[in-house]
Write an enzyme that holds these catalytic residues in place. Structure first.
Site, PDB file in Angstrom:
ATOM      1  N   GLY A 251       0.807  -1.213   0.000  1.00 18.10           N
ATOM      2  CA  GLY A 251       0.000   0.000   0.000  1.00 18.10           C
ATOM      3  C   GLY A 251       0.835   1.255   0.000  1.00 18.10           C
ATOM      4  O   GLY A 251       1.835   1.362  -0.704  1.00 18.10           O
ATOM      5  N   ILE A 252       0.430   2.199   0.853  1.00 19.18           N
ATOM      6  CA  ILE A 252       1.056   3.512   0.855  1.00 19.18           C
ATOM      7  C   ILE A 252       1.698   3.749   2.206  1.00 19.18           C
ATOM      8  O   ILE A 252       1.314   3.161   3.216  1.00 19.18           O
ATOM      9  CB  ILE A 252       0.010   4.600   0.535  1.00 19.18           C
ATOM     10  CG1 ILE A 252       0.691   5.890   0.056  1.00 19.18           C
ATOM     11  CG2 ILE A 252      -0.898   4.865   1.723  1.00 19.18           C
ATOM     12  CD1 ILE A 252      -0.261   6.848  -0.605  1.00 19.18           C
ATOM     13  N   GLY A 253       2.709   4.601   2.247  1.00 19.69           N
ATOM     14  CA  GLY A 253       3.395   4.907   3.487  1.00 19.69           C
ATOM     15  C   GLY A 253       4.895   4.879   3.310  1.00 19.69           C
ATOM     16  O   GLY A 253       5.416   4.567   2.228  1.00 19.69           O
ATOM     17  N   GLY A 254       5.609   5.194   4.382  1.00 23.10           N
ATOM     18  CA  GLY A 254       7.054   5.277   4.318  1.00 23.10           C
ATOM     19  C   GLY A 254       7.723   3.976   3.945  1.00 23.10           C
ATOM     20  O   GLY A 254       8.580   3.937   3.054  1.00 23.10           O
ATOM     21  N   MET A 255       7.315   2.887   4.598  1.00 22.08           N
ATOM     22  CA  MET A 255       7.968   1.607   4.349  1.00 22.08           C
ATOM     23  C   MET A 255       7.674   1.061   2.937  1.00 22.08           C
ATOM     24  O   MET A 255       8.603   0.664   2.220  1.00 22.08           O
ATOM     25  CB  MET A 255       7.566   0.599   5.425  1.00 22.08           C
ATOM     26  CG  MET A 255       8.367  -0.694   5.416  1.00 22.08           C
ATOM     27  SD  MET A 255       7.526  -1.936   4.438  1.00 22.08           S
ATOM     28  CE  MET A 255       6.062  -2.185   5.454  1.00 22.08           C
ATOM     29  N   GLU A 276      -4.921  -4.362  -3.947  1.00 21.91           N
ATOM     30  CA  GLU A 276      -6.210  -3.684  -3.830  1.00 21.91           C
ATOM     31  C   GLU A 276      -6.056  -2.199  -4.125  1.00 21.91           C
ATOM     32  O   GLU A 276      -6.993  -1.523  -4.510  1.00 21.91           O
ATOM     33  CB  GLU A 276      -6.814  -3.890  -2.438  1.00 21.91           C
ATOM     34  CG  GLU A 276      -6.107  -3.168  -1.306  1.00 21.91           C
ATOM     35  CD  GLU A 276      -6.815  -3.366   0.021  1.00 21.91           C
ATOM     36  OE1 GLU A 276      -7.599  -4.316   0.151  1.00 21.91           O
ATOM     37  OE2 GLU A 276      -6.559  -2.561   0.938  1.00 21.91           O
ATOM     38  N   VAL A 351      -0.390  -2.524  13.940  1.00 22.75           N
ATOM     39  CA  VAL A 351      -0.216  -1.649  15.107  1.00 22.75           C
ATOM     40  C   VAL A 351       0.571  -2.362  16.185  1.00 22.75           C
ATOM     41  O   VAL A 351       1.542  -1.841  16.729  1.00 22.75           O
ATOM     42  CB  VAL A 351      -1.588  -1.190  15.650  1.00 22.75           C
ATOM     43  CG1 VAL A 351      -1.426  -0.378  16.933  1.00 22.75           C
ATOM     44  CG2 VAL A 351      -2.334  -0.391  14.589  1.00 22.75           C
ATOM     45  N   GLY A 374      -8.031  -5.099   3.280  1.00 18.20           N
ATOM     46  CA  GLY A 374      -7.723  -6.359   2.604  1.00 18.20           C
ATOM     47  C   GLY A 374      -6.597  -7.141   3.246  1.00 18.20           C
ATOM     48  O   GLY A 374      -6.054  -8.060   2.604  1.00 18.20           O
TER      49      GLY A 374
END
Length: 478
Positions: A251-255, A276, A351, A374
């Site tokens: 997906g999206i984000g720093g990692m 997805e 989390v 997902g």
């Protein structure tokens, strides 16, 4: 013979011209027909939302395609209607119906995955979460487990010459919703990209009740340019797990952005994407030739997704791009379909995780942060794929109330949701390494997870494992 041939050729030319003339005339007639139908169904937003009655269920399209003009018009009906239930998913703007009705006298708002805007509303009691695996949403709508919408408000592209509107960046479960809705209102935005589909990516004007027009750029998610040391370490571990011909989901984000950069600069080749979500980070992978989909077993040469969020560069790149195929979520996120591609790599965040391998990825206590989405779908799909590898990733620590805390914990926080049960816990990755939990006993899981924890917390975690009777004399921590 030559003369006869010439006569037949001339006749053939005349016939071909006649056919093309008929087609052109028909298209012109169809265009006029659809133009008239379009004008007859055109309304102002304020006129269109008058169809909403007290007690109705209203569906608003998802993610970047949230219908802003219809939302604003509906917010002006506060006090006129009551008990109107509104649902969406991950709205990338803050719904005006919530700001206009803080006492929820007219509207109650729900979301299937909380965006940052919706999270803030949830903390004020103005947004409620709808639990569920994303893949099940179309089925739940069609079989009545979700309340069928009285009114569907969906943002689309303008129509093509054949009278079809495109669902743009959010196919999701728009088609399933339209099948069950009593009234369909389209918010037509000429700045929405036309996203080519595998199926169910469009709706015909004959199925639509009302049309409103509003032009505005789609909300953007700027790329994450900062990356932490932990994210770089995790990405370095994951990049070693990816082979030529792998099929990716992240997906999206720093990692994920860090992983995408590493892939773009690597020697990997012939990668595919079945995800997805489509993100801006995919563009560089495609342009550099790392992703071509040539080794996929299904949807070869296509980047498959159900929704897209990112920069304007992404939206422009998607527009009528034949290398992409958008499907409804019950197709993209179906674990059995995911597994049809070999070497499916699923990379998702969490989390916290407890010593039993229970994975909490969407809430912290009673505070809903995001949603199941997902994660379960792709964890199961990748685990069933030939050569597939599902990963759950997180930094080992986080700051909470100004204090450094471990994200590997003795037990999940009270009231936190368990997103992935321990029965499907895959490979867990922190900056300290990886642990493949599948098939491992409780005491072995505890040992492996404690090795992934920050060293400052390992002793306390060992004591907790002993108290839970999941620690033996054979356990060792390096």
């Amino acid at each position: 013979m030559a003369g006869a041939f010439q006569i037949r050729s001339v006749a053939g030319v005349v016939l071909v011209v006649a056919i093309f003339w008929a087609i052109a005339t028909r298209k012109k007639e169809d265009g006029i027909l659809y133009a008239n139908e379009y004008r007859n169904k055109l309304r102002t937003p304020e006129e269109a939302v008058k169809v909403v009655k007290s007690g109705d269920w209203v569906f608003m399209s998802h993610f970047a395609m949230f219908p802003q003009a219809l939302d604003e018009a509906l917010s002006k009906r506060v006090g006129e209607v009551h008990d109107v239930m509104v649902r969406s998913v991950c709205a990338t703007v803050s719904p005006k119906i919530c700001a206009a009705d803080p006492e929820k006298k007219s509207f109650t708002y729900m979301s299937g995955y909380l965006s940052g805007h919706e999270r803030k509303l949830g903390e004020k009691g103005l947004c409620y979460y709808i639990p569920g695996n994303y893949s099940a949403s179309p089925t739940n709508i069609r079989n009545g487990n979700m309340y069928p919408p009285d009114v569907a408000m969906i943002q689309t592209t303008p129509p093509d010459n054949n009278g079809y509107f495109n669902f743009g960046t959010s196919v999701s479960y728009a088609r399933a919703t339209c099948e069950k809705a009593k009234t369909i209102i389209l918010e037509v935005n000429d700045q929405v990209p036309w996203v080519l589909g595998g199926e169910q990516e469009s709706i015909h004007i004959s199925e639509v009740d009302y049309i409103v027009e509003k032009s505005y750029p789609l909300p953007q998610l700027p790329p994450t340019n900062t990356e932490t040391e932990a994210e770089r370490a995790i990405a370095s571990i994951l990049i070693e797990e990816i082979e030529d011909g792998s099929c990716l989901q992240f997906g999206i984000g720093g990692m994920p952005n860090t992983i995408a950069k590493m892939i773009a600069d690597s020697d990997l080749k012939n990668l595919g994407i079945h995800s997805e979500m489509a993100t801006t980070s995919y563009i560089d992978l495609i342009l550099k030739g790392k992703v071509n989909g040539s080794m996929k077993n299904i949807d070869r040469y296509k980047t498959v997704f159900t929704f897209a969020m990112g920069t304007q560069q992404l939206y422009d790149f998607l527009d009528r791009n034949p290398s992409f195929a958008s499907y409804p979520v019950d197709i993209t996120n179906n674990p059995n379909r995911i597994a049809l591609n070999d070497k499916q790599i699923a990379i998702n965040n969490t989390v916290e995780i407890d010593l039993l391998g229970q994975i909490s990825s969407e809430s912290s206590g009673t505070r809903q942060i995001s949603g199941t989405g997902g994660q379960v779908d792709f964890t199961m799909g990748a685990s069933q794929s030939k050569g597939g590898k599902p990963f759950i990733c997180m930094s080992s620590t986080t700051m909470h109330g100004g204090k450094l805390t471990s994200r590997i914990v003795p037990s999940i926080k009270t009231f936190s949701a368990v997103t992935c049960p321990r029965t499907i816990a895959p490979t867990i990755v922190t900056e300290y390494g990886k642990a493949q939990l599948t098939g491992k006993s409780t005491f072995k899981r505890a040992e492996m997870l404690i090795e992934l924890a920050h060293p400052d917390f390992r002793e306390d975690l060992i004591k907790a494992a002993q108290a839970q009777n999941i620690w033996t004399r054979t356990n060792k921590i390096s």
